[in-house]
Design a protein around this motif. Structure first.
Motif, PDB file in Angstrom:
ATOM      1  N   LEU A  90       0.855  -1.182   0.000  1.00  0.00           N
ATOM      2  CA  LEU A  90       0.000   0.000   0.000  1.00  0.00           C
ATOM      3  C   LEU A  90       0.889   1.229   0.000  1.00  0.00           C
ATOM      4  CD1 LEU A  90      -2.897   1.268   0.502  1.00  0.00           C
ATOM      5  CD2 LEU A  90      -2.257   1.258   2.912  1.00  0.00           C
ATOM      6  N   THR A  91       0.651   2.130  -0.943  1.00  0.00           N
ATOM      7  CA  THR A  91       1.410   3.377  -1.015  1.00  0.00           C
ATOM      8  C   THR A  91       0.445   4.545  -1.168  1.00  0.00           C
ATOM      9  OG1 THR A  91       1.637   3.271  -3.434  1.00  0.00           O
ATOM     10  CG2 THR A  91       3.418   2.275  -2.123  1.00  0.00           C
ATOM     11  N   ASP A  92       0.969   5.741  -0.882  1.00  0.00           N
ATOM     12  CA  ASP A  92       0.182   6.925  -1.213  1.00  0.00           C
ATOM     13  C   ASP A  92       0.452   7.249  -2.677  1.00  0.00           C
ATOM     14  OD1 ASP A  92       2.664   8.287  -1.298  1.00  0.00           O
ATOM     15  OD2 ASP A  92       2.341   9.286   0.617  1.00  0.00           O
ATOM     16  N   GLU A 149       5.057   6.720  -1.467  1.00  0.00           N
ATOM     17  CA  GLU A 149       5.557   6.400  -0.134  1.00  0.00           C
ATOM     18  C   GLU A 149       4.832   5.174   0.392  1.00  0.00           C
ATOM     19  OE1 GLU A 149       5.601   8.171   4.375  1.00  0.00           O
ATOM     20  OE2 GLU A 149       5.616   9.608   2.726  1.00  0.00           O
ATOM     21  N   GLU A 150       5.601   4.161   0.793  1.00  0.00           N
ATOM     22  CA  GLU A 150       5.009   2.928   1.295  1.00  0.00           C
ATOM     23  C   GLU A 150       4.366   3.165   2.652  1.00  0.00           C
ATOM     24  OE1 GLU A 150       6.916  -1.127   2.723  1.00  0.00           O
ATOM     25  OE2 GLU A 150       7.038  -0.916   0.532  1.00  0.00           O
ATOM     26  N   LEU A 151       3.097   2.795   2.751  1.00  0.00           N
ATOM     27  CA  LEU A 151       2.336   2.948   3.983  1.00  0.00           C
ATOM     28  C   LEU A 151       2.193   1.630   4.725  1.00  0.00           C
ATOM     29  CD1 LEU A 151      -0.518   5.211   2.567  1.00  0.00           C
ATOM     30  CD2 LEU A 151       1.525   5.939   3.812  1.00  0.00           C
ATOM     31  N   ASP A 152       2.171   0.532   3.973  1.00  0.00           N
ATOM     32  CA  ASP A 152       2.019  -0.778   4.589  1.00  0.00           C
ATOM     33  C   ASP A 152       2.420  -1.837   3.580  1.00  0.00           C
ATOM     34  OD1 ASP A 152       1.104  -2.336   6.904  1.00  0.00           O
ATOM     35  OD2 ASP A 152      -0.420  -3.092   5.535  1.00  0.00           O
ATOM     36  N   LYS A 153       2.975  -2.936   4.097  1.00  0.00           N
ATOM     37  CA  LYS A 153       3.333  -4.058   3.231  1.00  0.00           C
ATOM     38  C   LYS A 153       2.980  -5.337   3.966  1.00  0.00           C
ATOM     39  CE  LYS A 153       7.013  -5.809   0.351  1.00  0.00           C
ATOM     40  NZ  LYS A 153       6.917  -5.234  -0.976  1.00  0.00           N
ATOM     41  N   LEU A 154       2.330  -6.218   3.266  1.00  0.00           N
ATOM     42  CA  LEU A 154       1.963  -7.512   3.810  1.00  0.00           C
ATOM     43  C   LEU A 154       2.602  -8.569   2.920  1.00  0.00           C
ATOM     44  CD1 LEU A 154       0.304  -9.014   5.949  1.00  0.00           C
ATOM     45  CD2 LEU A 154      -1.598  -8.989   4.341  1.00  0.00           C
ATOM     46  N   LEU A 212      -7.268   4.095  -5.443  1.00  0.00           N
ATOM     47  CA  LEU A 212      -8.532   4.397  -4.775  1.00  0.00           C
ATOM     48  C   LEU A 212      -8.536   5.824  -4.262  1.00  0.00           C
ATOM     49  CD1 LEU A 212      -8.896   1.122  -2.656  1.00  0.00           C
ATOM     50  CD2 LEU A 212      -9.877   1.604  -4.908  1.00  0.00           C
ATOM     51  N   GLU A 213      -9.496   6.588  -4.719  1.00  0.00           N
ATOM     52  CA  GLU A 213      -9.689   7.939  -4.205  1.00  0.00           C
ATOM     53  C   GLU A 213     -10.297   7.826  -2.807  1.00  0.00           C
ATOM     54  OE1 GLU A 213      -8.735  10.875  -5.463  1.00  0.00           O
ATOM     55  OE2 GLU A 213      -7.778   9.801  -7.121  1.00  0.00           O
ATOM     56  N   PRO A 214     -10.196   8.881  -1.996  1.00  0.00           N
ATOM     57  CA  PRO A 214     -10.701   8.796  -0.618  1.00  0.00           C
ATOM     58  C   PRO A 214     -12.127   8.275  -0.496  1.00  0.00           C
ATOM     59  CG  PRO A 214      -9.472  10.821  -0.892  1.00  0.00           C
ATOM     60  CD  PRO A 214      -9.581  10.179  -2.263  1.00  0.00           C
ATOM     61  N   GLU A 215     -13.011   8.690  -1.388  1.00  0.00           N
ATOM     62  CA  GLU A 215     -14.411   8.258  -1.274  1.00  0.00           C
ATOM     63  C   GLU A 215     -14.574   6.752  -1.503  1.00  0.00           C
ATOM     64  OE1 GLU A 215     -13.917  10.072  -5.441  1.00  0.00           O
ATOM     65  OE2 GLU A 215     -13.372  10.665  -3.405  1.00  0.00           O
ATOM     66  N   ASN A 216     -13.600   6.106  -2.141  1.00  0.00           N
ATOM     67  CA  ASN A 216     -13.640   4.660  -2.353  1.00  0.00           C
ATOM     68  C   ASN A 216     -12.718   3.910  -1.405  1.00  0.00           C
ATOM     69  OD1 ASN A 216     -15.486   4.760  -4.523  1.00  0.00           O
ATOM     70  ND2 ASN A 216     -13.832   5.445  -5.843  1.00  0.00           N
ATOM     71  N   ALA A 217     -12.080   4.650  -0.511  1.00  0.00           N
ATOM     72  CA  ALA A 217     -11.146   4.037   0.436  1.00  0.00           C
ATOM     73  C   ALA A 217     -11.637   4.318   1.857  1.00  0.00           C
ATOM     74  CB  ALA A 217      -9.727   4.563   0.194  1.00  0.00           C
ATOM     75  N   ALA A 253      -5.751   9.610  -1.237  1.00  0.00           N
ATOM     76  CA  ALA A 253      -5.876   8.582  -2.266  1.00  0.00           C
ATOM     77  C   ALA A 253      -4.772   7.562  -2.022  1.00  0.00           C
ATOM     78  CB  ALA A 253      -5.741   9.208  -3.653  1.00  0.00           C
ATOM     79  N   ILE A 254      -5.090   6.304  -2.275  1.00  0.00           N
ATOM     80  CA  ILE A 254      -4.097   5.251  -2.056  1.00  0.00           C
ATOM     81  C   ILE A 254      -3.930   4.406  -3.308  1.00  0.00           C
ATOM     82  CG2 ILE A 254      -4.432   5.106   0.443  1.00  0.00           C
ATOM     83  CD1 ILE A 254      -6.210   2.645  -0.035  1.00  0.00           C
ATOM     84  N   ARG A 255      -2.766   3.784  -3.384  1.00  0.00           N
ATOM     85  CA  ARG A 255      -2.487   2.790  -4.431  1.00  0.00           C
ATOM     86  C   ARG A 255      -2.235   1.469  -3.724  1.00  0.00           C
ATOM     87  NH1 ARG A 255      -1.103   5.322  -9.509  1.00  0.00           N
ATOM     88  NH2 ARG A 255      -0.998   7.557  -9.165  1.00  0.00           N
ATOM     89  N   LEU A 256      -2.851   0.436  -4.246  1.00  0.00           N
ATOM     90  CA  LEU A 256      -2.759  -0.868  -3.625  1.00  0.00           C
ATOM     91  C   LEU A 256      -2.371  -1.894  -4.680  1.00  0.00           C
ATOM     92  CD1 LEU A 256      -3.287  -2.394  -0.946  1.00  0.00           C
ATOM     93  CD2 LEU A 256      -5.628  -2.738  -1.732  1.00  0.00           C
ATOM     94  N   ALA A 257      -1.180  -2.471  -4.510  1.00  0.00           N
ATOM     95  CA  ALA A 257      -0.723  -3.553  -5.378  1.00  0.00           C
ATOM     96  C   ALA A 257      -1.042  -4.853  -4.657  1.00  0.00           C
ATOM     97  CB  ALA A 257       0.773  -3.430  -5.647  1.00  0.00           C
ATOM     98  N   LEU A 258      -2.036  -5.584  -5.150  1.00  0.00           N
ATOM     99  CA  LEU A 258      -2.529  -6.814  -4.531  1.00  0.00           C
ATOM    100  C   LEU A 258      -2.080  -8.035  -5.322  1.00  0.00           C
ATOM    101  CD1 LEU A 258      -6.323  -6.036  -4.013  1.00  0.00           C
ATOM    102  CD2 LEU A 258      -4.690  -6.431  -2.208  1.00  0.00           C
ATOM    103  N   LYS A 259      -1.812  -9.103  -4.596  1.00  0.00           N
ATOM    104  CA  LYS A 259      -1.617 -10.396  -5.254  1.00  0.00           C
ATOM    105  C   LYS A 259      -2.558 -11.389  -4.590  1.00  0.00           C
ATOM    106  CE  LYS A 259       1.476 -13.993  -6.709  1.00  0.00           C
ATOM    107  NZ  LYS A 259       2.777 -14.644  -6.561  1.00  0.00           N
TER     108      LYS A 259
END
Length: 174
Positions: free
Chosen positions: A15-17, A21-26, A60-65, A133-139
């Motif tokens: 998860l990045t902004d 900038e990385e906000l979280d990594k799983l 994802l824009e804030p309204e979708n996050a 707004a966030i960017r999420l790279a999912l696997k």
């Protein structure tokens, strides 16, 4: 198996902004119930019809996050009503704030201590990722049929960035 409503998906993510900038990594997969309370609706919608091994990049824009930032959810409370060991980052359930808290504080929110002054404490009822707004790279690491018990419960207990009561230094995001 393709992802359908009310199935269980194992996910990893970064998860990045929007500036990267990385906000979280799983790194290790965590299972979530689709069609329950575990994931944001926008993430569930994007996952539908994908399968094990698929990768998705979501913006994802804030309204979708986590919603827009609401300045009306920020409150100044007396420092004296809180425990001596109070630290920034601690969270309080609105319904369980110490006696003497402002009666205007909506009870249905979780409040994070964002600043501590000698006489006052700032409580913020917004999600820490609210307003951005966030960017999420999912696997997708796994997909399986949900059990009747999981469906009835509506959750596997691991919500996507759910705010929970925390102690100092604990991870608020997952």
């Amino acid at each position: 198996m393709k992802i359908t409503p009310q199935c269980v998906v194992g996910l990893t993510w970064t998860l990045t902004d929007t500036l990267g900038e990385e906000l979280d990594k799983l790194d290790e997969p965590v299972e979530f119930l689709l069609g329950g309370n575990d994931l944001l609706a926008s993430i569930e919608e994007a996952l539908l019809d994908h399968a094990d091994g698929d990768m998705l990049d979501l913006h994802l824009e804030p309204e979708n996050a986590f919603g827009d930032y609401d300045e009306n959810l920020v409150f100044l409370e007396l420092r004296s009503i809180f425990p001596a060991e109070l630290e920034e980052g601690m969270t309080f359930d609105g319904a369980a704030l110490p006696p003497g808290a402002t009666s205007q504080v909506p009870l249905e929110h979780v409040y994070t201590v964002t600043e501590i002054y000698p006489e006052h404490v700032v409580l913020d009822g917004n999600h820490p990722l609210g307003g951005i707004a966030i960017r999420l790279a999912l696997k997708v690491e796994s997909v399986r049929k949900a059990t009747e018990r999981e469906i009835k419960k509506g959750s596997l207990g691991t919500g996507f960035f759910r705010l929970e009561m925390s102690s100092p230094g604990s991870d608020l995001l997952h």
